[in-house]
Enzyme design. Structure first.
Site, mmCIF file in Angstrom:
data_model
loop_
_atom_site.group_PDB
_atom_site.id
_atom_site.type_symbol
_atom_site.label_atom_id
_atom_site.label_comp_id
_atom_site.label_asym_id
_atom_site.label_seq_id
_atom_site.Cartn_x
_atom_site.Cartn_y
_atom_site.Cartn_z
ATOM 1 N N ASP A 269 0.750 -1.217 -0.045
ATOM 2 C CA ASP A 269 0.209 -0.057 0.045
ATOM 3 C C ASP A 269 0.761 1.216 -0.021
ATOM 4 O OD1 ASP A 269 -2.419 1.305 -0.077
ATOM 5 O OD2 ASP A 269 -2.883 1.460 2.034
ATOM 6 N N ILE B 298 -7.530 -4.770 6.947
ATOM 7 C CA ILE B 298 -7.486 -5.983 6.187
ATOM 8 C C ILE B 298 -7.596 -5.657 4.576
ATOM 9 C CG2 ILE B 298 -7.959 -8.245 5.690
ATOM 10 C CD1 ILE B 298 -6.453 -7.761 8.031
ATOM 11 N N SER B 299 -8.731 -4.678 4.250
ATOM 12 C CA SER B 299 -9.112 -4.223 3.116
ATOM 13 C C SER B 299 -9.402 -5.534 2.128
ATOM 14 C CB SER B 299 -7.939 -3.743 2.253
ATOM 15 O OG SER B 299 -7.808 -2.359 2.969
ATOM 16 N N GLU C 204 -12.025 -4.654 -5.317
ATOM 17 C CA GLU C 204 -12.333 -3.026 -5.089
ATOM 18 C C GLU C 204 -11.976 -2.140 -5.863
ATOM 19 O OE1 GLU C 204 -12.270 -5.434 -2.487
ATOM 20 O OE2 GLU C 204 -14.321 -5.622 -2.791
ATOM 21 N N ASN C 205 -10.677 -2.388 -6.262
ATOM 22 C CA ASN C 205 -9.667 -1.428 -6.884
ATOM 23 C C ASN C 205 -10.340 -0.978 -8.443
ATOM 24 O OD1 ASN C 205 -6.655 -2.605 -5.741
ATOM 25 N ND2 ASN C 205 -7.843 -1.028 -5.042
ATOM 26 N N GLU D 111 0.195 -13.233 12.423
ATOM 27 C CA GLU D 111 0.738 -12.315 12.962
ATOM 28 C C GLU D 111 0.501 -10.918 11.988
ATOM 29 O OE1 GLU D 111 1.358 -11.765 16.119
ATOM 30 O OE2 GLU D 111 0.895 -13.833 16.540
HETATM 31 C C1 IPE Z 1 -5.491 -2.637 -0.805
HETATM 32 O O1 IPE Z 1 -5.067 -1.540 -0.869
HETATM 33 C C2 IPE Z 1 -5.388 -3.416 -2.096
HETATM 34 C C3 IPE Z 1 -4.203 -3.587 -2.538
HETATM 35 C C4 IPE Z 1 -3.148 -3.373 -1.998
HETATM 36 C C5 IPE Z 1 -4.161 -4.140 -3.885
HETATM 37 P P1 IPE Z 1 -6.347 -0.494 -1.009
HETATM 38 O O2 IPE Z 1 -5.572 0.890 -1.065
HETATM 39 O O3 IPE Z 1 -7.155 -0.597 -2.368
HETATM 40 O O4 IPE Z 1 -6.987 -0.411 0.135
HETATM 41 P P2 IPE Z 1 -7.896 0.840 1.092
HETATM 42 O O5 IPE Z 1 -8.935 1.121 0.112
HETATM 43 O O6 IPE Z 1 -7.209 1.523 1.547
HETATM 44 O O7 IPE Z 1 -8.836 0.056 2.079
HETATM 45 C C1 IPE Z 2 -1.320 -0.009 -3.570
HETATM 46 O O1 IPE Z 2 -1.203 1.725 -3.604
HETATM 47 C C2 IPE Z 2 -1.543 -0.154 -4.795
HETATM 48 C C3 IPE Z 2 -2.812 -0.711 -5.220
HETATM 49 C C4 IPE Z 2 -3.860 -0.658 -4.458
HETATM 50 C C5 IPE Z 2 -2.945 -1.310 -6.347
HETATM 51 P P1 IPE Z 2 -2.316 2.690 -3.453
HETATM 52 O O2 IPE Z 2 -2.672 3.078 -4.920
HETATM 53 O O3 IPE Z 2 -3.361 2.054 -2.820
HETATM 54 O O4 IPE Z 2 -1.702 3.784 -2.623
HETATM 55 P P2 IPE Z 2 -2.402 4.949 -1.744
HETATM 56 O O5 IPE Z 2 -2.969 4.041 -0.637
HETATM 57 O O6 IPE Z 2 -3.547 5.458 -2.353
HETATM 58 O O7 IPE Z 2 -1.353 5.789 -1.500
HETATM 59 MG MG MG Z 3 -3.999 2.364 -0.755
#
Ligand code: IPE
Ligand code: IPE
Ligand code: MG
Length: 256
Positions: free
Chosen positions: A28, A206-207, A75-76, A218
């Site tokens: 993340d 956990i998303s 969800e992405n 852990e």
């Molecule tokens: C979780 O991260 C998904 C991946 C790392 C692929 P997100 O950035 O999508 O999660 P939220 O929206 O902060 O919960």
């Molecule tokens: C994780 O980084 C990558 C994916 C979820 C694909 P993010 O794109 O969620 O980065 P932030 O959380 O917005 O900084």
């Molecule tokens: Mg993110």
């Protein structure tokens, strides 16, 4: 022996005999990393891809058996089409440049998620990498791609319901093992459940990742954004894991 100043009894060196066999990572903070540098979010994904390569080699060198990386959640898809489009092209770029290193390091690629819903080019890149590394016998690099923990459980339950409908299974035969068998981690056999979950970028949730499998993992939350992570940070997370007491509902043995 090395000691941490703050807690003198806790080691800061990885104990190579107790490295988690399965490490799962929620990568993340790519977007925030880019923003902090005045760059577009996709620059964070690009840099994040380079870090995937480094962490893969570091984990393989530590003799980790399975490294599961959350690359794209169910969800992405809510993100802007341009960002989703960029993320869908990443596997092609990643494997185009990295498969020779994966082969050199004996790493086997696997993938879990709703792959048939991805653009055909993305599916092709992933399938090719799986095929090119299928004879490797070292660490499994398992990408969670278009993966969601709840969706995985729904699909698994449909599978069990179908088995009941055909008479192959009785409701009272459903147990934890049979549920684990219909989840997307089934092919990992004895390494299905990660001992350690790492999430970068300070978010403590956990998303929708590995909901069933994380029951006794852990969890280590690191403040660094994913594109800033390096092998030392991975080792640090493993040391934190090694300093935890895993009790699984029992009580700690008195070592006196
Ligand atoms: C979780 O991260 C998904 C991946 C790392 C692929 P997100 O950035 O999508 O999660 P939220 O929206 O902060 O919960
Ligand atoms: C994780 O980084 C990558 C994916 C979820 C694909 P993010 O794109 O969620 O980065 P932030 O959380 O917005 O900084
Ligand atoms: Mg993110």
């Amino acid at each position: 022996m090395f000691f941490n100043k703050k807690s003198p009894s806790k080691s800061t060196e990885v104990d190579l005999t107790r490295v988690p066999k399965h490490i799962a990572i929620i990568m993340d903070g790519n977007g925030r990393w880019a923003k902090s540098k005045g760059l577009p979010r996709v620059a964070g994904h690009q840099q994040g891809m380079e870090v995937v390569k480094k962490i893969t080699i570091a984990a393989s060198d530590l003799n980790v058996k399975v490294l599961t990386l959350y690359a794209f959640s169910t969800e992405n898809w809510k993100r802007p089409a341009k960002e989703v489009g960029f993320l869908m092209k990443l596997p092609t770029r990643f494997f185009d440049t990295f498969v020779p290193d994966l082969i050199k390091n004996n790493v086997k690629v696997s993938v879990m998620g709703y792959i048939d819903q991805l653009p055909l080019e993305t599916q092709k890149a992933v399938e090719q990498a799986v095929e090119q590394t299928k004879n490797n016998t070292g660490m499994i690099l398992n990408f969670a791609l278009n993966y969601g923990g709840r969706a995985e459980i729904v699909t698994g339950m449909q599978n069990l319901a179908q088995q009941i409908q055909t008479g192959a299974l009785q409701p009272e035969q459903i147990d934890e093992q049979r549920i684990s068998d219909v989840l997307m981690t089934a092919s990992l056999n004895s390494y299905r459940d990660p001992e350690l979950l790492i999430r970068t970028s300070g978010e403590q949730r956990i998303s929708n990742f590995l909901l069933w499998q994380l029951a006794y993992s852990e969890m280590v939350f690191l403040d660094q954004h994913w594109p800033d992570l390096d092998a030392e940070d991975l080792k640090q997370a493993i040391v934190i894991y090694q300093n935890r007491d895993r009790r699984f509902g029992g009580i700690k043995e008195d070592k006196k």
